[in-house]
Structures are given as C-alpha cells and as structure tokens.
Design a protein around this motif. Structure first.
Motif, short mmCIF file in Angstrom:
data_model
loop_
_atom_site.label_atom_id
_atom_site.label_comp_id
_atom_site.label_asym_id
_atom_site.label_seq_id
_atom_site.Cartn_x
_atom_site.Cartn_y
_atom_site.Cartn_z
N ALA A 196 43.42 54.27 51.16
CA ALA A 196 41.96 53.38 51.45
C ALA A 196 41.10 52.37 49.63
O ALA A 196 40.69 52.06 50.14
CB ALA A 196 40.99 54.76 51.03
N GLY A 197 42.42 53.76 48.73
CA GLY A 197 42.19 52.92 47.00
C GLY A 197 42.49 50.41 47.65
O GLY A 197 42.29 50.20 47.25
N ASN A 198 43.52 50.98 48.38
CA ASN A 198 44.06 49.82 47.97
C ASN A 198 43.31 48.95 49.06
O ASN A 198 43.62 47.33 48.40
CB ASN A 198 45.59 49.56 48.86
N VAL A 199 42.75 49.23 49.65
CA VAL A 199 41.66 48.54 50.62
C VAL A 199 40.73 47.94 49.86
O VAL A 199 40.23 46.66 50.07
CB VAL A 199 40.78 49.39 52.41
N VAL A 200 40.24 48.84 48.56
CA VAL A 200 39.01 48.46 48.46
C VAL A 200 39.10 47.20 47.47
O VAL A 200 38.75 46.47 47.34
CB VAL A 200 38.56 49.26 47.66
N CYS A 201 40.93 47.42 47.10
CA CYS A 201 40.91 46.58 46.31
C CYS A 201 41.48 45.04 46.33
O CYS A 201 40.99 44.13 45.80
CB CYS A 201 43.22 47.13 45.47
N VAL A 202 42.04 44.90 47.60
CA VAL A 202 42.16 43.53 48.72
C VAL A 202 40.84 43.19 48.92
O VAL A 202 40.49 42.31 48.67
CB VAL A 202 42.86 43.90 49.71
N ASP A 203 39.32 44.19 49.54
CA ASP A 203 38.80 43.24 49.64
C ASP A 203 38.30 42.66 47.94
O ASP A 203 37.95 41.88 48.34
CB ASP A 203 37.57 44.73 50.24
N THR A 204 38.28 43.23 46.87
CA THR A 204 37.51 42.39 45.67
C THR A 204 38.67 41.74 45.43
O THR A 204 37.34 40.79 45.25
CB THR A 204 38.00 44.34 45.00
N LEU A 205 39.36 41.57 45.41
CA LEU A 205 40.89 40.45 45.11
C LEU A 205 40.41 39.49 46.25
O LEU A 205 40.27 38.11 45.28
CB LEU A 205 41.95 41.00 45.45
N ASN A 206 40.09 39.88 46.77
CA ASN A 206 39.39 38.65 48.09
C ASN A 206 38.28 37.72 47.76
O ASN A 206 38.52 36.84 47.37
CB ASN A 206 39.70 38.42 49.80
N PHE A 207 37.42 38.83 47.39
CA PHE A 207 36.01 38.31 47.35
C PHE A 207 35.94 36.93 45.23
O PHE A 207 35.53 36.58 45.24
CB PHE A 207 34.98 39.63 46.64
N LEU A 208 37.36 38.10 44.87
CA LEU A 208 37.12 37.22 43.28
C LEU A 208 37.94 35.77 43.75
O LEU A 208 37.18 34.89 43.51
CB LEU A 208 37.55 38.27 42.63
N MET A 209 38.54 35.72 44.77
CA MET A 209 39.59 34.88 44.91
C MET A 209 38.52 33.73 45.94
O MET A 209 38.30 32.35 45.19
CB MET A 209 40.76 34.72 46.14
N GLU A 210 37.57 34.08 46.30
CA GLU A 210 36.81 33.68 47.01
C GLU A 210 35.91 32.80 46.14
O GLU A 210 34.68 31.83 46.27
CB GLU A 210 35.51 33.85 48.80
N SER A 211 34.87 33.91 45.49
CA SER A 211 34.29 32.83 44.12
C SER A 211 34.64 32.18 43.51
O SER A 211 34.50 30.92 42.97
CB SER A 211 33.94 33.98 43.00
N PHE A 212 36.47 32.15 43.24
CA PHE A 212 37.06 31.07 42.06
C PHE A 212 36.87 30.26 43.15
O PHE A 212 36.77 28.75 42.73
CB PHE A 212 38.16 31.96 41.97
N ARG A 213 36.81 29.82 44.42
CA ARG A 213 36.40 28.55 45.38
C ARG A 213 34.62 28.19 44.92
O ARG A 213 34.95 27.17 45.14
CB ARG A 213 37.30 28.85 46.46
N THR A 214 34.45 28.60 45.33
CA THR A 214 33.42 28.80 45.51
C THR A 214 32.41 27.56 44.27
O THR A 214 31.67 26.51 44.22
CB THR A 214 32.18 29.96 45.43
N TYR A 215 33.36 28.36 42.87
CA TYR A 215 33.01 27.23 41.71
C TYR A 215 33.31 25.85 42.27
O TYR A 215 32.88 25.63 41.52
CB TYR A 215 32.94 28.61 40.50
N GLY A 216 34.54 26.24 42.39
CA GLY A 216 35.15 24.14 42.47
C GLY A 216 34.57 23.56 43.66
O GLY A 216 33.45 22.84 42.93
N ASN A 217 33.24 24.06 44.73
CA ASN A 217 32.55 23.29 46.20
C ASN A 217 31.95 23.25 44.93
O ASN A 217 31.21 22.61 45.17
CB ASN A 217 32.54 24.19 47.08
N ASP A 218 31.23 24.18 44.24
CA ASP A 218 29.42 24.19 43.09
C ASP A 218 29.34 22.91 42.70
O ASP A 218 28.96 22.19 42.14
CB ASP A 218 29.31 25.17 42.63
#
Length: 139
Positions: free
Chosen positions: A1-23
């Motif tokens: 279950a810890g890896n699922v949280v990790c993957v979700d968190t990492l995906n969220f952070l990667m999406e944040s990275f993309r969002t800053y680029g769009n902004d």
C-alpha cells in the motif's frame, strides 16, 4: 500500500511540474517563480523517492525534458528570451543535453544575441563529440 501512495504522490508532483510550465506559457507566472517552483517540486520528488525506497529512478533527465518542452512551446509563441531562460533551467537538471544547448543557441539567435548563439552552438557540437566534456567542466 505504501508504494501506491508513493506512486500517487510522485504522479501528483510530476503533474505539478507540468502545470507550472503551462502557467508560464500562459503568462500567469514569471520565469523566476517558475524556476523556484520547479526546484521545490524536484526537491520534494526526490524526498518522496528516498522515503519510499524508489531511488533507483533518476527524475532529473525527465524533468529536463519537460522543461525543454516548455522552452520549445515558448519558442513557438515567439517568447525567445523566456525560452532561453527556461533552456538554462533545463540544463541545470541535465547539463549533458546537446539538443538543449542547440535550442538555447536558437533562442539567443532569434532574440538577437548572436554571440551567445554561437557560444551555445559550440557547446552543443563539443558535447556531441565528447559527451563527458561537461561532467567536470563549467556549464
């Protein structure tokens, strides 16, 4: 279950990275805020990786690709100076990318700075000939 949280968190952070680029592309944030935000997201990404024991994946090259794509989009919008600044940020994450040096050269050329354009064209060519050149050397 810890890896699922990790993957979700990492995906969220990667999406944040993309969002800053769009902004940035939409003119909602300036380049200096973009840089500071990317640094924070990248730092958090590495911390989550380390905490979750997935340190074998090196995100910096991927970050550099995302940043370079933002620079390319800025070039398309004819925002050459911002694109040059963004390519410099990309090189901070991956200083061994001849394509980024070439893109940086093009951004400088189109913004009217031929001396800097020549400098980064030379670096791109040097790095293509000798990929280990910049590992120790200056960026």
């Amino acid at each position: 279950a810890g890896n699922v949280v990790c993957v979700d968190t990492l995906n969220f952070l990667m999406e944040s990275f993309r969002t800053y680029g769009n902004d940035l592309m939409e003119g909602m944030i300036p380049v200096d805020y973009y840089r500071a935000s990317l640094d924070k997201v990248a730092r958090e990404y590495r911390l989550v990786q380390k905490r979750q024991g997935v340190g074998h994946h090196q995100p910096d090259a991927h970050f550099a690709e995302l940043i370079m794509a933002t620079g390319n989009d800025l070039m398309t919008k004819r925002k050459f100076r911002d694109a040059a600044l963004v390519y410099h940020i990309s090189l901070e994450f991956n200083p061994l990318s001849p394509l980024t040096y070439e893109a940086l050269s093009r951004a400088y050329l189109l913004s009217g700075n031929s001396a800097m354009a020549q400098k980064y064209t030379r670096r791109s060519k040097e790095l293509t000939r000798n990929p280990t050149l910049f590992i120790v050397g200056e960026n």
